[in-house]
Design a protein around this motif. Sequence first.
Motif, mmCIF file in Angstrom:
data_model
loop_
_atom_site.group_PDB
_atom_site.id
_atom_site.type_symbol
_atom_site.label_atom_id
_atom_site.label_comp_id
_atom_site.label_asym_id
_atom_site.label_seq_id
_atom_site.Cartn_x
_atom_site.Cartn_y
_atom_site.Cartn_z
ATOM 1 N N UNK A 144 -27.909 -25.791 27.297
ATOM 2 C CA UNK A 144 -26.433 -26.486 26.876
ATOM 3 C C UNK A 144 -26.791 -28.299 26.302
ATOM 4 N N UNK A 145 -28.003 -28.735 26.425
ATOM 5 C CA UNK A 145 -28.248 -29.312 25.665
ATOM 6 C C UNK A 145 -30.023 -30.151 25.154
ATOM 7 N N UNK A 146 -29.644 -30.868 24.377
ATOM 8 C CA UNK A 146 -30.362 -31.790 23.856
ATOM 9 C C UNK A 146 -32.335 -31.575 24.615
ATOM 10 N N UNK A 147 -31.794 -32.237 25.936
ATOM 11 C CA UNK A 147 -33.190 -31.885 26.797
ATOM 12 C C UNK A 147 -33.252 -30.162 26.930
ATOM 13 N N UNK A 148 -32.348 -29.512 27.181
ATOM 14 C CA UNK A 148 -32.626 -27.984 27.772
ATOM 15 C C UNK A 148 -33.074 -27.155 26.664
ATOM 16 N N UNK A 149 -32.964 -27.961 25.863
ATOM 17 C CA UNK A 149 -33.456 -27.389 24.016
ATOM 18 C C UNK A 149 -34.965 -27.349 24.136
ATOM 19 N N UNK A 150 -35.604 -28.852 24.663
ATOM 20 C CA UNK A 150 -36.967 -29.638 25.249
ATOM 21 C C UNK A 150 -37.214 -28.900 25.679
#
Length: 715
Positions: free
Chosen positions: A27-33
């Motif tokens: 859901x977020x940039x962090x999740x993507x990372x």
Amino acid sequence: MNLSTPIEKIPRIGPVYQKRLKKLGIKTVGDLFFHFPYRYDDFSNVIPIAKVKINEICTVQGKILDIETTRTWKRRMFLTQAVVEDKTGAIKVIWFNQPYLVKVLKKEDNVFLSGKVVIGENGAYLTNPAYEKAPLQTKNYPLATNLTHTGRLVPVYPETAGLSSRWLRYILKPLLIQFKKNLPETLPEKIIRENKLLALNKALWQIHFPDSEKLAKTAQERFSFEELFFIELFVLRERARLAKEKSVPLPLDLKLIQKFVKLLSFKLTDAQKKSSWQILKDLEKTRPMNRLLEGDVGSGKTVVATMAALNTAKAGYQVAFMAPTEILAKQHFQEVAKLLKDFNLNIGLLTGKQDQFRSKKLKNEVVEISRNKLLEKTLNAEINILIGTHALIQDRVKFGKLGLVILDEQHRFGVEQRARLCQNSGRQTKTIPHLLSMTATPIPRTLALTVYGDLDLSLIDQLPKGRKKIITKVISPAQRQETYEFIRKEVKKGRQVFVICPRIESNNNEQKIKNNLSWAEVKAVKEEYEKLSKNVFPELKVGMLHGKLAGKEKERIMRDFKNKKINILVSTSVVEVGIDVPNATVMMIEGAERFGLAQLHQFRGRVGRAGYQSYCLLFTDSPARKTHQRLKALITSEDGFALAEKDLEIRGPGDFSGTRQWGIPDLMMNSLTDVRLVEKTRQAAKEILTEDPQLKKYPALQDKLGRFRERIHLE
Ligand code: ADP
Ligand code: MG
């Protein structure tokens, strides 16, 4: 933009992709990372075209001399053919079924191509290579940094339909570059230094786009450390938090317990006595018990739990007893009621979904009452022991005086449910109930320290006397017919048979398997059922049990099996936990190589419960020696613990219940087998908490721990 920026704000991600990402929980940039690759393609061997070798994976760089797509009607596919040339020579390139390529790659383009060279009818060609247009090269940006899909170690991600690794790389790389300088570190400086870990920004870059295998590994190590560190931090804080909570002390009524033991039709084993004693002593404390009762299948956990329930009920408090399935809840209800029939208690059974609800109140005989009535009696504490499925944790179920929660096979429920049962009662009594979890899954030491680290442990490491050793055999395809005859004979003698089917793993896309897991299992069971009932045993009664059947139907089949109306029960792994059919003597397992040893051992525990000689027959079509060796371990060992450790060694902890619910990324799962790492992280967590129990000096830790808690509670 920061790590919690929603993916909707990322310019390159449109609505379709947003949806697909969300399916993966991103859901977020962090999740993507933190969506890590599970492996890398090594395309770092960049060579001149003249140097390519047949059957070797390599990367070449050159100019496209020609490219075109044709449709071959004979083979019903698109063929894209190109010729690429560098200073040393030229090579043919063929892509299958990627007609859009001609829109991306044009004549004269300077490209990198990574793949394997094979020999075809008309000479050597590069087959289905990964491709990318040559990026600009400058002094500051050496090639390896600039390349994304070729010419380097290329990350491969777990995929779902419509989300390719290529696309993820395309999204991730610029984001990582953008964030490189301003990613706040999540671990304390001191810990990074003392344990020689990579800093977060560096580790993130290296785990996605590593400069070398070694750096990829170092990055993984940092994240493994971090995962475990947060688990330890969480578990240690839970422990400390719980130590401060109050619960009602339930005095041990020795006379009562003695009476109970005397009325049993068997003698308790020493291990049962010891565990009961530990539990009953815990119940006397004002500090809530948080104990795991671990004992192999058939070791007699129920009677130990029943003792605790009896003591609690007679002390004037209620017991919630939760089982993972309806069938098991019912079985517990019957068994507990039988064990306690001379103690004048009200025992309730609450199962099923709203519409299939049945309730029973028992006072030596079973009475059906309405759900509302049962809930009312639970609220005013007339029901002493309420047994049920996860129906017990609905908000509507309120206990007037809950003193003890018993969870059978607790890992099937997870941390959140446990907390909710505690809360439900906490609101009414201002204390929290004691908690007893039971499991037949042996927990290896590393897991006992990590995911189960907040529980005290009681062990029943001894089976009741007089059990006959179960004969275990590995059955090869050649022995199938004679084995069927053997089964026929057992049934003639009046015995019954379990047949367990693994799911069919026809698709190697991991995420898809996860989604379709239970359906694939059902399919396998249906096929096996057809085969056995029509072709192999047409004269016998064959039944079928799987997770997609309606609750009532499942119950009916189980009842029929228990009442011997069914001779052979074909089932998914749902029978794995706790079902008690003493008359069953044969446990036949299809595709045995697909199960973990510990799980097979659990299946085996379903038979051999009465005095009859019982058999565990492991069918495997796999000729691999390794498979046979692994399965042989079951023949020689009856020790669930040893088998679990062996599993952990061979297959990693993925199979262990309780690990999934922590949402540990697959890549990190292996770290759970690493005793040294587990101990190191535990030590680090302890030090930090001793120094600063509230983590006041570590806002980053607090923050991440909060999110960690959320993540666990969502599963
Ligand atoms: P599990 O630990 O797998 O839950 P159960 O509690 O279902 O095992 O016990 C399995 C069977 O063994 C039950 O039928 C139970 O009555 C019986 N049993 C339990 N303890 C003893 C004992 N000490 N001696 C003989 N039989 C026992
Ligand atoms: Mg049990």
